[in-house]
Design an enzyme around this catalytic site. Structure first.
Site, PDB file in Angstrom:
ATOM      1  N   GLU A   1      44.101  17.852  14.329  1.00 17.30           N
ATOM      2  CA  GLU A   1      45.317  18.403  14.969  1.00 17.30           C
ATOM      3  C   GLU A   1      44.150  19.467  15.299  1.00 17.30           C
ATOM      4  O   GLU A   1      44.602  20.555  16.623  1.00 17.30           O
ATOM      5  CB  GLU A   1      46.941  19.492  13.580  1.00 17.30           C
ATOM      6  CG  GLU A   1      47.971  19.128  13.956  1.00 17.30           C
ATOM      7  CD  GLU A   1      47.330  17.559  13.550  1.00 17.30           C
ATOM      8  OE1 GLU A   1      46.685  17.157  12.620  1.00 17.30           O
ATOM      9  OE2 GLU A   1      48.453  16.163  12.436  1.00 17.30           O
TER      10      GLU A   1
ATOM     11  N   HIS B   1      57.172  18.698   6.354  1.00 14.62           N
ATOM     12  CA  HIS B   1      58.145  17.917   7.599  1.00 14.62           C
ATOM     13  C   HIS B   1      59.419  19.382   8.013  1.00 14.62           C
ATOM     14  O   HIS B   1      60.371  18.685   8.167  1.00 14.62           O
ATOM     15  CB  HIS B   1      59.019  16.541   7.212  1.00 14.62           C
ATOM     16  CG  HIS B   1      58.382  15.531   7.419  1.00 14.62           C
ATOM     17  ND1 HIS B   1      56.982  14.946   6.369  1.00 14.62           N
ATOM     18  CD2 HIS B   1      57.624  14.699   8.263  1.00 14.62           C
ATOM     19  CE1 HIS B   1      56.073  14.057   6.624  1.00 14.62           C
ATOM     20  NE2 HIS B   1      56.147  13.779   7.981  1.00 14.62           N
TER      21      HIS B   1
HETATM   22  C1  LIG Z   1      47.858  16.487   9.138  1.00 14.25           C
HETATM   23  C2  LIG Z   1      48.359  15.366   9.464  1.00 14.25           C
HETATM   24  N1  LIG Z   1      49.035  15.253  11.453  1.00 14.25           N
HETATM   25  C3  LIG Z   1      50.414  14.184  11.404  1.00 14.25           C
HETATM   26  C4  LIG Z   1      50.946  13.535  10.537  1.00 14.25           C
HETATM   27  C5  LIG Z   1      51.762  12.633  10.905  1.00 14.25           C
HETATM   28  N2  LIG Z   1      51.380  11.416  10.352  1.00 14.25           N
HETATM   29  C6  LIG Z   1      51.314  10.659   9.264  1.00 14.25           C
HETATM   30  S1  LIG Z   1      51.232   8.960   9.403  1.00 14.25           S
HETATM   31  C7  LIG Z   1      50.465   9.212  10.486  1.00 14.25           C
HETATM   32  C8  LIG Z   1      49.459   8.076  11.341  1.00 14.25           C
HETATM   33  C9  LIG Z   1      48.407   7.628  10.302  1.00 14.25           C
HETATM   34  O1  LIG Z   1      47.867   6.758  10.138  1.00 14.25           O
HETATM   35  P1  LIG Z   1      47.150   6.042   9.517  1.00 14.25           P
HETATM   36  O2  LIG Z   1      45.822   6.674   9.069  1.00 14.25           O
HETATM   37  O3  LIG Z   1      46.226   4.749  10.411  1.00 14.25           O
HETATM   38  O4  LIG Z   1      47.527   5.649   8.448  1.00 14.25           O
HETATM   39  P2  LIG Z   1      48.839   4.079   8.594  1.00 14.25           P
HETATM   40  O5  LIG Z   1      50.461   5.529   7.894  1.00 14.25           O
HETATM   41  O6  LIG Z   1      48.151   3.601   9.502  1.00 14.25           O
HETATM   42  O7  LIG Z   1      48.551   4.015   6.862  1.00 14.25           O
HETATM   43  C10 LIG Z   1      50.743  11.033  10.836  1.00 14.25           C
HETATM   44  C11 LIG Z   1      50.252  11.111  12.789  1.00 14.25           C
HETATM   45  C12 LIG Z   1      49.969  13.876   8.790  1.00 14.25           C
HETATM   46  N3  LIG Z   1      51.456  13.595   8.235  1.00 14.25           N
HETATM   47  N4  LIG Z   1      49.256  14.741   8.645  1.00 14.25           N
END
Ligand SMILES: Cc1ncc(C[n+]2csc(CCOP(=O)(O)OP(=O)(O)O)c2C)c(N)n1
Ligand SMILES: Cc1ncc(C[n+]2csc(CCOP(=O)(O)OP(=O)(O)O)c2C)c(N)n1
Ligand SMILES: [Mg+2]
Ligand SMILES: [Mg+2]
Lengths: 362, 324, 362, 324
Positions: D60, D129
């Protein structure tokens, strides 16, 4: 950006000890010797963990959970690394490490409670040396490094492992964690499950080189392991943890795997990825290869597999039962545990709200 | 009794806290050999070692994030944010983690982390070195927020903060660092959550904290020359507020002015005005007025005398509440 | 952590084209051909930039500036990189790039205005393609990458350079900037002036390996250049900028140099570093070696040096004069430029305050 | 007229903005193929290409920081923060850079960046959320803060926000994304800074914004059954406030309740209460009351019905102001 630059095709640097076909192979740096009983125990973990996950997905579909983040496809990465931990080691998960929670002895009902919305976690991190889930991406990596700095100050022989995804590697916090770990030579293992996707974004949006190479920029070793190979995950993590405990500082492990399901039950992956990819990864299933290995070597018979299956059924049933039995928190729980010590505003708001509620009963 | 500056009182308080509990750590940028840019941690690394007084990488999110991890492991970190304007890279760790993790754990985790922030203006500094970000933290449930205004309080409040099991954002009025007072080492002080009437009066109540307490005391003294009896309360605790002391006073005087350096808009003054307006509705003879920073970024230093509440602006507000 | 692991002793990987003794040496990757006039121009830049700095320090000592961040010792890094820029390139400085500002044609009085406290910067970044100073460490690296993404979208053949210190490499923002630049292959040069200190903290507190290696973890090239060698800084930056303009993406340049003065005029370095270090670096002075080179090759005579000296004297004098002549802003300036469009609260507060002030005049 | 959900109205508004000005970009996590987790950017990448609708790395601070750079280069980025609780890693770039850079440049730089934030609770989500972080931004001078509450406003407000030369934090009430209304595509709306009386009444003024507007309208309807005439104002602009509309109403009704989901403590309600108490001092027959979230982190979803202001809690406050 082509698939090969980000390593979407299995690259030679991948540590693998068990092929998708269930064949055992050797790696010069990662030796492992597992008895039949140990392999069977891993198999059981994998199956039970998958069952917990499937049951949770079903419960969500039926409206019993608000959300669920499935680990489907990532069982080996989690069980392999989770079983590499000793009691004194501490694990910091994301929101998807149900398999690690299992290995640490955390009752899965705790995880369901969070996704059902009865609390935000609530288990005791110290009881099983398994920290609370972290939802804000990357934050937990710094907690893990701080914890590891505490281990150093205690003069303890223990290590910390922290889980995060491929997407998380883009967060400032994760990179700061790399810096702190390296500067303080902290006993921490950075365990990145590269499941190729961050919700709808493929790895190319986070890095143009394989992720395990990130570590080199910070001056500590990075290694890529077949994340669907529970033997390799176990061996690589064990070594990284042992190094950490021995004062050799951090290691980054990239477990190369695939998110077989949706990001969470709210997600619709058909909008952004093709079925082919999924099919290709199905052939690399983490459970099937252990099963094939057990069969091939005649290390287990049908009775064993049936027993595990039955155990999984029972576990699923029990989980469902206990999920449905989870009580909703009482309204006054709103005000509990926000502060450790008495707090005037908390007391006021609590009293006012409870007397407001009492008004309805009159 | 020893005469100490506010900075030195904090230093002595930290020293006492570190002596009392080996789990207390100090961490931040330049807190070691340099003793912090304001020398608040002067000599502590020499006496307690590099393991307990940690010069950190230049990363505020890292400072708070690792402090949380250390607290989970049983330590009690006192983090220094070098200047008010540099706390924002740590906002996420403070707001989503430090403040919320105890509830997330249903009380199984305590996070006794103190975040020290030298705050406020009036020192002729460049951008980002003169801000008053307290409202960001008072609006964050799960944190306690306190501000010291003088050496005596500084000495005991920092020790109380370190002893508290809750995460605390601790504001230090940087332009008062060199103010001196007699401090009794080893003596306890007023509890952390308590406001203090620092001057009694009958006509108007002035509410202030941190650097503005002194300004308000001077204003009250000047007002006395005009025959006005002004009470001054040092809030000390910004979250939670010690509403008992505040309402007792305003119910008595019927008039109230809140003074802070932070921009008025959505600042702590609004909260105080709203609460007092409700709690003292039938006693208020005028609206609660607020004197504070303007709704602009902190200005270049050649304009700060205009930006910061001073004796005249406080007296003007006193006049205005009395004119109702 | 020993000095040699962080490269505190000049390591072999250092790109150097001019030795401290003023001897010209060749480097296989970085060729540069400078006419006598060009070298003299660089010499002049170095001297004038140092003079601006010295005058500002003096003005601060006399209470005319609130603060000053001296660039003493870093003249070559700034002039070399600054002169590598073409008009269409954009530079994003920290708070110490007075030498780059000079190369971009920014009147130094602007810098003094900021440190005097009459404004927070206030020059027009577009006029000389030199952005405002950034005080919050690391923030500007992301601005630079975003700007570079804009260059890509414009289809322009231009590049961006962003300055930051060794300490800044620990900030999340800087590492995020590396990620974005690499993922989007943005035309940006990350120019890190490693002056060995972040206020009182030596490099070991930020990294356990040489900083230029950080880039490799993100998949783009990193190079360490002798930051006291203006030829090398020019050559290395020129190549990095050319690569960026040609669509080859980011490069990190680590200019290995030393902060000869205090961090700022508020700092007292005797509390944390030893005089020996300073003495050793004095022998590597960025100006002396160019002078030696000019002498040695008989490229300039005493008259030239005298002329530059006289020019420096005049510049210093003029700067002092214009500094003292800087008017304090009027109180209503408080409310100007906070918003680009009319704003009700701004108008209210302005009116109220001005009428309050008017009350004193009555 | 077309019937659109609020999410679709934003989508159409963004489409119109992108059509109108090739410098308008969209950037954020999952805004491309997925169309954002709420589908607000659905189809835009397909139609405007990957250069204008940018799926960003998961960071972000990076999103806002690079958006600032793009704005300096002449672009007009619209950034999506995926959920309210994830804006804090960007706090530093928003507070110290986006908000302050225009002043830093003495107006030579304009930063027309829009930061879209789906906000608020009531959707049964997990932690982080469901939050309402608006007060952090209303307290930040240099930003404008707005909140839409319905499809009609959503459509025009997002276009106005993109057109504005000031940085704007744009709150979208996520639990109202699926609310529908007739929207006239292409038509202009009420200017961005204006509050709107969405229901007239004489006894009490309710002030709300975003998700709480609907709740207040329902409360007003219910109050009417009890013979109470309740006026409802949709603030629309949270910073600056449209005080004219507000004071006109409260001077008429003499009573006011502010409703928001965010914790009351140091929230926007405090600012409103303080300003109204001052501006309407002689007309107020009761203190301004506030109904909002408690001073706790947003609770687990099984408790959110208790946490969030609802019809009953609003009516209770109406009763209480009328009881004075
Ligand atoms: C700071 C933040 N930004 C956005 C989100 C929304 N979000 C939740 S999971 C995710 C993707 C995460 O991807 P990854 O790190 O590859 O983990 P995975 O879900 O694939 O296990 C996002 C963008 C969040 N939880 N925290
Ligand atoms: C976010 C932030 N934290 C802390 C500071 C205070 N500070 C100013 S300069 C500095 C050290 C910077 O070191 P380095 O990046 O090496 O640059 P140098 O000053 O050596 O040029 C610090 C800690 C700041 N300006 N911004
Ligand atoms: Mg992933
Ligand atoms: Mg430095």
């Amino acid at each position: 950006m082509t698939a090969s630059t980000t390593g979407l095709t299995a690259p030679p640097e991948l540590v693998q000890l068990l092929t998708p076909e269930g064949e055992r192979i050797e790696h010069p740096d990662y030796k492992i010797d597992l008895t039949a009983e140990e392999v069977k125990a891993l198999y059981r973990d994998l199956v039970l963990v998958r069952r917990i996950d499937l049951e949770a997905v079903a419960l969500q579909r039926q409206g019993e959970l608000g959300l669920w983040a499935s680990l489907l496809g990532q069982e080996a990465a989690q069980v392999g690394s989770g079983r590499a931990l000793t009691d004194v080691d501490m694990a910091f998960p994301t929101y998807r490490e149900h398999g690690v929670a299992w290995c640490r002895g955390v009752d899965p009902i705790n995880l369901l409670g969070l996704f059902r919305g009865v609390n935000h976690g609530g288990w005791d991190p110290a009881e099983h040396n398994f920290h609370l889930y972290s939802i804000v991406i990357g934050t937990q990596t710094l907690h893990a490094v701080g914890y590891a700095m505490g281990i150093q100050r205690d003069g303890a022989e223990a290590a910390t492992i922290v889980y995060f995804g491929d997407g998380a590697t883009s967060q400032g916090d994760v990179n700061e964690a790399f810096i702190w770990a390296s500067v303080f030579n902290a006993p921490v293992v950075f365990f990145c499950q590269n499941n190729q996707w961050a919700i709808s974004e493929p790895l190319e949006k986070q890095s143009r080189i394989p992720l395990y190479k990130r570590a080199s920029g910070f001056g500590f070793p990075g290694v890529r392991v077949d994340g669907n190979d529970v033997f390799a995950c176990l061996a690589v993590t064990r070594k990284a943890l042992a190094d950490a405990r021995a004062g050799q500082g951090p290691t980054m492990v990239e477990a190369f795997t695939y998110r077989m399901g949706a990001h969470t039950t709210s997600d619709d992956p058909t909008r952004y990825r093709v079925a082919d990819e999924l099919e290709a990864w199905k052939l690399k299933d983490p459970i099937e290869r252990v099963k094939a290995y057990l069969f091939r070597g005649e290390l287990a018979d049908q009775e064993f597999f049936d027993k595990v299956e039955a155990e999984a059924d029972a576990l699923g049933k029990e989980l469902r039962r206990s999920c449905l039995a989870l009580p909703d928190p009482a309204p006054e729980a709103l005000f509990d545990h926000v502060y450790a010590e008495p707090h005037a505003l908390m007391a006021d708001e609590r009293e006012q709200y409870l007397s407001y509620l009492a008004g309805f009963e009159r | 009794m020893t005469v100490l500056t506010l900075a030195k009182a904090l230093n002595e308080g930290l020293r006492a806290a570190m002596d009392a509990d080996p789990k207390v750590l100090i961490m931040g940028e330049d807190v070691g050999k340099l003793g912090g840019v304001f020398r608040v941690t002067d000599g502590l690394q020499k006496d307690f070692g590099e393991d307990r007084v940690i010069d950190t990488p230049l990363a505020e999110s890292g400072i708070i994030g690792t402090a949380i991890g250390l607290a989970i492991r049983g330590y009690r970190p006192v983090c220094e944010i070098q200047f008010d304007g540099f706390v924002f890279p740590a906002a996420d760790q403070i707001i989503t983690q430090l403040a919320k993790m105890p509830l997330r754990s249903l009380g199984k985790l305590k996070l006794p982390v103190v975040v020290r922030i030298p705050c406020g203006g009036g020192i002729g500094a460049v951008e980002h070195h003169s801000e008053s970000p307290e409202a960001y933290f008072t609006h964050t449930a799960g944190l306690r927020v306190v501000a010291c205004s003088n050496p005596v309080d500084a000495y005991t409040m920092i020790q109380d903060a370190v002893r508290s099991d809750d995460p605390i954002v601790f504001f230090e009025p940087k332009r008062r660092y060199w103010d001196k007072a007699d401090v009794e080492l080893g003596a306890p002080g007023l509890p952390l959550g308590k406001a203090k009437v620092v001057r009694t009066g009958n006509d108007v109540t002035l509410l202030a904290y941190g650097p503005m307490v002194k300004t308000c005391l001077e204003s009250a003294a000047a007002a006395e020359d005009d025959g006005r009896s002004v009470e001054v309360i040092d809030l000390r605790s910004l979250s939670p507020l010690d509403m008992g002391v505040i309402t007792e006073s305003v119910n008595r005087t019927g008039r109230c002015v809140v003074v802070h350096e932070a921009p008025v808009f959505t600042g702590l003054g609004g909260e105080l005005a709203a609460r007092i307006s409700e709690a003292c509705f039938f006693r208020l003879e005028s609206p609660v007025l607020r004197v504070g920073g303007f709704s602009t970024p902190y200005p270049p230093s050649r304009l700060e005398d205009h930006y910061l509440p001073d004796l005249d602006r406080v007296l003007d507000a006193v006049d205005r509440v009395l004119a109702y």
